[in-house]
Scaffold this active site. Structure first.
Site, PDB file in Angstrom:
ATOM      1  N   SER A  15       0.921  -1.155  -0.007  1.00  0.00           N
ATOM      2  CA  SER A  15       0.023  -0.149   0.065  1.00  0.00           C
ATOM      3  C   SER A  15       0.905   1.262   0.195  1.00  0.00           C
ATOM      4  O   SER A  15       1.984   1.267   0.686  1.00  0.00           O
ATOM      5  CB  SER A  15      -1.069   0.026   1.209  1.00  0.00           C
ATOM      6  N   LEU A  16       0.430   2.196  -0.742  1.00  0.00           N
ATOM      7  CA  LEU A  16       1.111   3.558  -0.652  1.00  0.00           C
ATOM      8  C   LEU A  16       0.214   4.594   0.358  1.00  0.00           C
ATOM      9  O   LEU A  16       0.761   5.509   0.612  1.00  0.00           O
ATOM     10  CB  LEU A  16       1.015   4.235  -2.169  1.00  0.00           C
ATOM     11  N   SER A  17      -0.526   4.199   1.062  1.00  0.00           N
ATOM     12  CA  SER A  17      -1.182   4.903   1.880  1.00  0.00           C
ATOM     13  C   SER A  17      -0.279   5.586   2.996  1.00  0.00           C
ATOM     14  O   SER A  17      -0.304   6.877   3.486  1.00  0.00           O
ATOM     15  CB  SER A  17      -2.380   4.023   2.947  1.00  0.00           C
ATOM     16  N   LYS A  67     -14.202  -3.916   4.336  1.00  0.00           N
ATOM     17  CA  LYS A  67     -15.112  -2.580   4.111  1.00  0.00           C
ATOM     18  C   LYS A  67     -16.488  -2.720   4.641  1.00  0.00           C
ATOM     19  O   LYS A  67     -16.954  -1.841   5.293  1.00  0.00           O
ATOM     20  CB  LYS A  67     -14.766  -1.953   2.958  1.00  0.00           C
ATOM     21  N   ASP A 103     -14.173   7.393  -0.212  1.00  0.00           N
ATOM     22  CA  ASP A 103     -13.937   6.699  -1.740  1.00  0.00           C
ATOM     23  C   ASP A 103     -14.746   7.451  -2.573  1.00  0.00           C
ATOM     24  O   ASP A 103     -13.768   8.129  -3.459  1.00  0.00           O
ATOM     25  CB  ASP A 103     -14.135   5.286  -1.830  1.00  0.00           C
ATOM     26  N   ARG A 155     -22.618  -6.915 -15.234  1.00  0.00           N
ATOM     27  CA  ARG A 155     -22.883  -8.324 -15.253  1.00  0.00           C
ATOM     28  C   ARG A 155     -24.268  -8.954 -14.809  1.00  0.00           C
ATOM     29  O   ARG A 155     -25.006  -9.522 -15.023  1.00  0.00           O
ATOM     30  CB  ARG A 155     -21.731  -9.284 -15.173  1.00  0.00           C
ATOM     31  N   THR A 156     -24.420  -8.456 -13.711  1.00  0.00           N
ATOM     32  CA  THR A 156     -25.545  -8.814 -12.644  1.00  0.00           C
ATOM     33  C   THR A 156     -26.227  -7.828 -12.397  1.00  0.00           C
ATOM     34  O   THR A 156     -25.922  -6.714 -11.836  1.00  0.00           O
ATOM     35  CB  THR A 156     -25.042  -9.511 -11.113  1.00  0.00           C
ATOM     36  N   GLN A 252      -9.098  10.678  -1.557  1.00  0.00           N
ATOM     37  CA  GLN A 252      -9.980   9.852  -0.499  1.00  0.00           C
ATOM     38  C   GLN A 252      -9.075   9.809   0.789  1.00  0.00           C
ATOM     39  O   GLN A 252      -9.507  10.195   1.629  1.00  0.00           O
ATOM     40  CB  GLN A 252     -10.292   8.469  -0.954  1.00  0.00           C
TER      41      GLN A 252
END
Length: 281
Positions: A15-17, A67, A103, A155-156, A252
């Site tokens: 991660s770059l966080s 999440k 986000d 798709r759904t 974000q």
């Protein structure tokens, strides 16, 4: 004050966080550190999370696959996170663990910096491709920002219909198959790819062909590894404007940092350094 921050998820080692938030701490001239708090899915999420809480963190980010899983373990959610049904930022506030979702806000802010003209044309037609967690946040914030036509291709169909309900009538939405979207691209001013298709190592994959797009449209991809996805390469060859995914990551994080510290630091100047780091990977 020395802020104790981090990121939970699996995997998170690349991660770059930490780099982003270290830059924010320097800009805000406050002490702190940002740790990677990897939680292996084979372990008890509840126990691992309780250990993090016991270590007196001021806040932390949440990434896949937690999440949604984290929500029952929080004391409260802000309105956006409650509506979206996912959390990417947690803050210790007034003796409570409160969940937020930055986000979608990060995406909309990034879009506004790169293509401000789109915000002068709220009646434009937007196509959202995909119906996962990222699509939920982006759809919600675009509708909150006043965009009135946001179609979803997936798709759904049931997943897309669930996202459409987040608009609460603020945006008109049609649900399309991927093939229907591919055949009707000329009608859209902004096309947003929200899945992980095209991410390294599968860099030659694209969810649909963009042969039918109008070259006056803006094409956006939230994938940022690689920076120039196959999806965006298609758009560039036709002459359309493109919007890169790493800017969503940056903004974000800016919103999360503000939630934790009450300080909004400038992020625009980190765009190019972040891109350079990603291109070197």
């Amino acid at each position: 004050m020395h802020y104790k921050l981090g990121l939970i998820g699996y995997p998170v080692q690349n991660s770059l966080s930490p780099w982003i938030h270290e830059q924010f701490l320097k800009k805000a001239d406050i002490g702190g550190n940002y740790a990677l708090l990897e939680i292996n899915p084979k372990k008890s999420f509840e126990n691992e999370l309780q250990q993090i809480k016991n270590n007196h963190y001021d806040g932390f980010n949440v990434t896949v696959p937690y999440k949604k899983q984290i929500i029952p373990f929080l004391d409260d959610l802000d309105d956006g996170a409650h509506a979206i049904g996912a959390v990417n930022t947690v803050a210790w506030q007034n003796g409570k663990w409160v969940g937020y979702n930055t986000d979608g806000k990060g995406y909309v802010t990034a879009l506004g910096h790169a293509h401000p003209s789109i915000f002068q044309h709220k009646q434009c037609r937007i196509l959202l491709i995909g119906a996962g967690g990222a699509a939920r946040g982006i759809f919600y914030e675009l509708a909150e920002a006043g965009f009135r036509r946001i179609d979803i291709a997936n798709r759904t169909q049931s997943s897309a219909e669930d996202i459409a309900s987040l608009g609460d009538g603020k945006a008109k939405t049609s649900i399309l198959t991927l093939k229907e979207a591919e055949n009707n691209l000329k009608m859209y001013d902004l096309i947003i790819q929200t899945t992980n298709i095209g991410m390294k190592p599968n860099v030659n994959d694209a969810i649909i062909s963009l042969e039918q797009i109008d070259r006056r449209s803006i094409v956006s991809d939230i994938v940022y590894q690689p920076i120039e996805t196959h999806f965006l390469q298609q758009a560039s060859r036709i002459g359309a404007s493109v919007h890169h995914g790493h800017t969503m990551l940056l903004y974000q994080a800016q919103y999360a940092f503000e939630i934790w510290t009450s300080k909004k630091v400038p992020a625009d100047d980190l765009n190019q350094p972040l891109q350079s780091i990603l291109e070197g990977r």
